[in-house]
Design a protein around this motif. Sequence first.
Motif, mmCIF file in Angstrom:
data_model
loop_
_atom_site.group_PDB
_atom_site.id
_atom_site.type_symbol
_atom_site.label_atom_id
_atom_site.label_comp_id
_atom_site.label_asym_id
_atom_site.label_seq_id
_atom_site.Cartn_x
_atom_site.Cartn_y
_atom_site.Cartn_z
ATOM 1 N N PRO A 234 -11.290 -5.007 1.060
ATOM 2 C CA PRO A 234 -10.496 -6.179 1.451
ATOM 3 C C PRO A 234 -10.990 -7.396 0.665
ATOM 4 C CG PRO A 234 -11.421 -5.046 3.368
ATOM 5 C CD PRO A 234 -12.107 -4.484 2.171
ATOM 6 N N TYR A 235 -10.081 -8.272 0.281
ATOM 7 C CA TYR A 235 -10.471 -9.423 -0.516
ATOM 8 C C TYR A 235 -9.602 -10.631 -0.179
ATOM 9 C CZ TYR A 235 -6.405 -8.125 -3.361
ATOM 10 O OH TYR A 235 -5.127 -7.804 -3.793
ATOM 11 N N VAL A 236 -10.037 -11.792 -0.659
ATOM 12 C CA VAL A 236 -9.235 -13.007 -0.526
ATOM 13 C C VAL A 236 -9.075 -13.625 -1.897
ATOM 14 C CG1 VAL A 236 -10.039 -13.445 1.821
ATOM 15 C CG2 VAL A 236 -11.201 -14.544 -0.095
ATOM 16 N N ARG A 237 -8.025 -14.421 -2.027
ATOM 17 C CA ARG A 237 -7.795 -15.180 -3.247
ATOM 18 C C ARG A 237 -8.350 -16.589 -3.092
ATOM 19 N NH1 ARG A 237 -4.956 -13.060 -7.030
ATOM 20 N NH2 ARG A 237 -3.518 -11.328 -6.734
ATOM 21 N N PHE A 340 -23.442 -21.501 2.335
ATOM 22 C CA PHE A 340 -22.609 -20.298 2.216
ATOM 23 C C PHE A 340 -21.951 -19.917 3.537
ATOM 24 C CE2 PHE A 340 -25.005 -19.924 -1.603
ATOM 25 C CZ PHE A 340 -24.446 -18.941 -2.418
ATOM 26 N N LEU A 341 -22.502 -20.403 4.657
ATOM 27 C CA LEU A 341 -22.105 -19.911 5.974
ATOM 28 C C LEU A 341 -20.608 -20.041 6.221
ATOM 29 C CD1 LEU A 341 -22.949 -18.890 8.834
ATOM 30 C CD2 LEU A 341 -23.248 -21.300 9.452
ATOM 31 N N GLY A 342 -20.051 -21.238 6.041
ATOM 32 C CA GLY A 342 -18.634 -21.446 6.297
ATOM 33 C C GLY A 342 -17.752 -20.693 5.334
ATOM 34 N N LEU A 343 -18.171 -20.601 4.083
ATOM 35 C CA LEU A 343 -17.405 -19.874 3.076
ATOM 36 C C LEU A 343 -17.343 -18.388 3.412
ATOM 37 C CD1 LEU A 343 -15.902 -20.028 0.392
ATOM 38 C CD2 LEU A 343 -18.121 -19.962 -0.774
ATOM 39 N N VAL A 344 -18.468 -17.805 3.775
ATOM 40 C CA VAL A 344 -18.496 -16.389 4.160
ATOM 41 C C VAL A 344 -17.634 -16.151 5.399
ATOM 42 C CG1 VAL A 344 -20.009 -14.572 5.072
ATOM 43 C CG2 VAL A 344 -20.706 -15.887 3.053
ATOM 44 N N GLU A 345 -17.689 -17.067 6.357
ATOM 45 C CA GLU A 345 -16.863 -16.939 7.556
ATOM 46 C C GLU A 345 -15.378 -17.022 7.202
ATOM 47 O OE1 GLU A 345 -15.364 -16.913 11.566
ATOM 48 O OE2 GLU A 345 -17.066 -16.002 10.508
ATOM 49 N N ALA A 346 -14.997 -17.896 6.281
ATOM 50 C CA ALA A 346 -13.602 -18.007 5.866
ATOM 51 C C ALA A 346 -13.131 -16.717 5.205
ATOM 52 C CB ALA A 346 -13.422 -19.187 4.916
ATOM 53 N N ILE A 347 -13.982 -16.119 4.374
ATOM 54 C CA ILE A 347 -13.633 -14.838 3.733
ATOM 55 C C ILE A 347 -13.400 -13.777 4.794
ATOM 56 C CG2 ILE A 347 -14.451 -13.021 2.189
ATOM 57 C CD1 ILE A 347 -16.167 -15.251 0.804
ATOM 58 N N ARG A 348 -14.270 -13.731 5.781
ATOM 59 C CA ARG A 348 -14.109 -12.744 6.859
ATOM 60 C C ARG A 348 -12.803 -12.967 7.626
ATOM 61 N NH1 ARG A 348 -20.276 -13.254 8.227
ATOM 62 N NH2 ARG A 348 -21.087 -11.259 7.455
ATOM 63 N N GLN A 349 -12.522 -14.203 7.964
ATOM 64 C CA GLN A 349 -11.326 -14.501 8.749
ATOM 65 C C GLN A 349 -10.057 -14.084 8.015
ATOM 66 O OE1 GLN A 349 -10.596 -15.791 11.790
ATOM 67 N NE2 GLN A 349 -12.651 -16.284 12.529
ATOM 68 N N LEU A 350 -10.005 -14.298 6.702
ATOM 69 C CA LEU A 350 -8.781 -14.029 5.950
ATOM 70 C C LEU A 350 -8.661 -12.592 5.471
ATOM 71 C CD1 LEU A 350 -8.467 -17.265 3.757
ATOM 72 C CD2 LEU A 350 -7.403 -16.766 5.964
ATOM 73 N N SER A 351 -9.750 -11.847 5.524
ATOM 74 C CA SER A 351 -9.709 -10.463 5.047
ATOM 75 C C SER A 351 -9.818 -9.450 6.181
ATOM 76 C CB SER A 351 -10.833 -10.219 4.028
ATOM 77 O OG SER A 351 -12.109 -10.462 4.603
ATOM 78 N N VAL A 359 -8.992 -16.060 14.176
ATOM 79 C CA VAL A 359 -7.952 -17.072 14.306
ATOM 80 C C VAL A 359 -6.612 -16.358 14.160
ATOM 81 C CG1 VAL A 359 -6.926 -19.135 13.284
ATOM 82 C CG2 VAL A 359 -9.427 -18.882 13.385
ATOM 83 N N PRO A 360 -5.732 -16.449 15.139
ATOM 84 C CA PRO A 360 -4.473 -15.693 15.092
ATOM 85 C C PRO A 360 -3.643 -16.024 13.856
ATOM 86 C CG PRO A 360 -4.833 -16.608 17.288
ATOM 87 C CD PRO A 360 -5.863 -17.225 16.398
ATOM 88 N N ASP A 361 -3.224 -14.972 13.143
ATOM 89 C CA ASP A 361 -2.299 -15.095 12.005
ATOM 90 C C ASP A 361 -2.798 -16.043 10.922
ATOM 91 O OD1 ASP A 361 -0.420 -13.413 13.355
ATOM 92 O OD2 ASP A 361 0.211 -15.138 14.542
ATOM 93 N N ALA A 362 -4.087 -16.074 10.693
ATOM 94 C CA ALA A 362 -4.648 -16.981 9.678
ATOM 95 C C ALA A 362 -4.282 -16.504 8.277
ATOM 96 C CB ALA A 362 -6.157 -17.059 9.820
ATOM 97 N N ARG A 363 -3.779 -17.419 7.455
ATOM 98 C CA ARG A 363 -3.394 -17.122 6.081
ATOM 99 C C ARG A 363 -4.166 -17.959 5.064
ATOM 100 N NH1 ARG A 363 1.185 -18.755 4.689
ATOM 101 N NH2 ARG A 363 1.834 -17.091 3.262
ATOM 102 N N ILE A 364 -4.502 -19.193 5.432
ATOM 103 C CA ILE A 364 -5.141 -20.116 4.493
ATOM 104 C C ILE A 364 -6.312 -20.794 5.179
ATOM 105 C CG2 ILE A 364 -4.834 -22.166 3.057
ATOM 106 C CD1 ILE A 364 -1.881 -21.476 2.849
ATOM 107 N N ALA A 365 -7.437 -20.860 4.484
ATOM 108 C CA ALA A 365 -8.641 -21.485 5.036
ATOM 109 C C ALA A 365 -9.207 -22.495 4.050
ATOM 110 C CB ALA A 365 -9.700 -20.435 5.359
ATOM 111 N N ARG A 388 -5.123 -15.511 1.948
ATOM 112 C CA ARG A 388 -5.065 -14.075 2.217
ATOM 113 C C ARG A 388 -4.629 -13.329 0.969
ATOM 114 N NH1 ARG A 388 -1.664 -13.094 7.484
ATOM 115 N NH2 ARG A 388 -0.023 -12.884 5.915
ATOM 116 N N SER A 389 -4.932 -12.072 0.862
ATOM 117 C CA SER A 389 -4.692 -11.307 -0.350
ATOM 118 C C SER A 389 -3.217 -11.226 -0.735
ATOM 119 C CB SER A 389 -5.257 -9.887 -0.211
ATOM 120 O OG SER A 389 -4.635 -9.209 0.878
ATOM 121 N N ASP A 390 -2.312 -11.393 0.217
ATOM 122 C CA ASP A 390 -0.885 -11.284 -0.093
ATOM 123 C C ASP A 390 -0.277 -12.609 -0.540
ATOM 124 O OD1 ASP A 390 -1.132 -12.478 2.364
ATOM 125 O OD2 ASP A 390 0.406 -11.286 3.360
ATOM 126 N N LEU A 391 -1.073 -13.651 -0.703
ATOM 127 C CA LEU A 391 -0.565 -14.936 -1.182
ATOM 128 C C LEU A 391 -0.556 -14.983 -2.710
ATOM 129 C CD1 LEU A 391 -2.154 -17.487 1.281
ATOM 130 C CD2 LEU A 391 0.152 -16.555 1.300
#
Length: 391
Positions: A234-237, A340-351, A359-365, A388-391
């Motif tokens: 799983p990845y994020v853009r 790094f903490l917030g960045l790693v958390e954002a990657i987790r949330q979006l992937s 966070v429900p239906d999160a697409r952008i962080a 998210r990866s589909d953006l």
Amino acid sequence: MSVAEHVYGDVVVTAPITVPYVRHSLRSAHWFAAKALSALLQASGIRKDQIDGLCVGSFTLAPDTTVGLTQHLGLSVRWLDHLPIGGMSGITALRRALRAVQCGDAEVVACIGADTNHVDSFRMSLGSFSVFARDAVFPYGSGGPNASFAFLTSYYMRTFGATAEDFGKLCVAQRQNALTFPHALFKKPLTMEDYLTARPIADPLRLFDCVMPCAGAEGFLVMSRKRAEALGLPYVRVLSTCERYNAFADDPIQMRGGWVLDRDRLYADAGIEPADIDLVQTYDDYPVMSLIQLEDLGFCAKGEGPAFVRQHEFTSTGSFPLNTSGGQLSVGQAGCAGGFLGLVEAIRQLSGQNLARAVPDARIALALGFGMITYDRGLCSGAAILGRSDL
């Protein structure tokens, strides 16, 4: 937005990892960095010799830099960077790694923030942190950031009408978020009464306004989308980023950061507006900085941070999800890993790799960095908008 329109093309971020935090440790920063590398290999399924880029943020590697760390870790890389810049380490590491892969200087870059915390290491690090900061505060018997941020907080309260309850609302919400995050060092619920009656530290700061130093590590990998998909990761853009150093040097006291200068381009490159962001990870070593960042990133005008706080709920399922792992104020600050903490958390949330409540239906962080406080201001500010990866 099509793939061709992405600022960083087909380069993506994957494999978010955390080396669990501890309050104090007799282990070195090298050990935490090694554990982070091991976790990255395990999370991605790649071999160590396939990592050809390394970027590390750390204060306590000294006398080593990242060069020495390659020998300790048994790595041979063709791209290398060392970033001892505190709360900006994660954003800057991400930016450097993205361009390295995009330009073909590396294929897989490991980005790691790692620091230890011996019983006396925090005090010892202050003496070599900044000549300007040392000369400004040591003669007055103040050796750490609490007094500096008390100065900033007091000025903000007088200027913009913020109250202790405004700051407390952020701290209470973040603690609620932290209760679902397994790596948070603070496990006990926090009430507004707990916050308001906590012992004073440096007026007007109370105990729960102050970040707690600890030991630990965070990390992620940067590679091509094709490679991540081949590995089944799983990845994020990364839709856009910015960084700025020593912004507004003529301001008598810092009430804004470099984000003000760069936010228009940040949003334009991503093709979005602030209202499109689903979750925000501020750099929250002290709650006043969260308010300043929310203003500087355009969620409200300068000075309207207190009103913004009163209008929103900041839990993961609230109207404005903020610091969804609990942020540093409830997870802890492991030196440069705090950046790094917030960045790693954002990657987790979006992937879809959440450890904390999703966070429900999160697409952008939006993840933010801020660092290197030198008495009355931080010299580093940056941001990354992730999709998210589909953006």
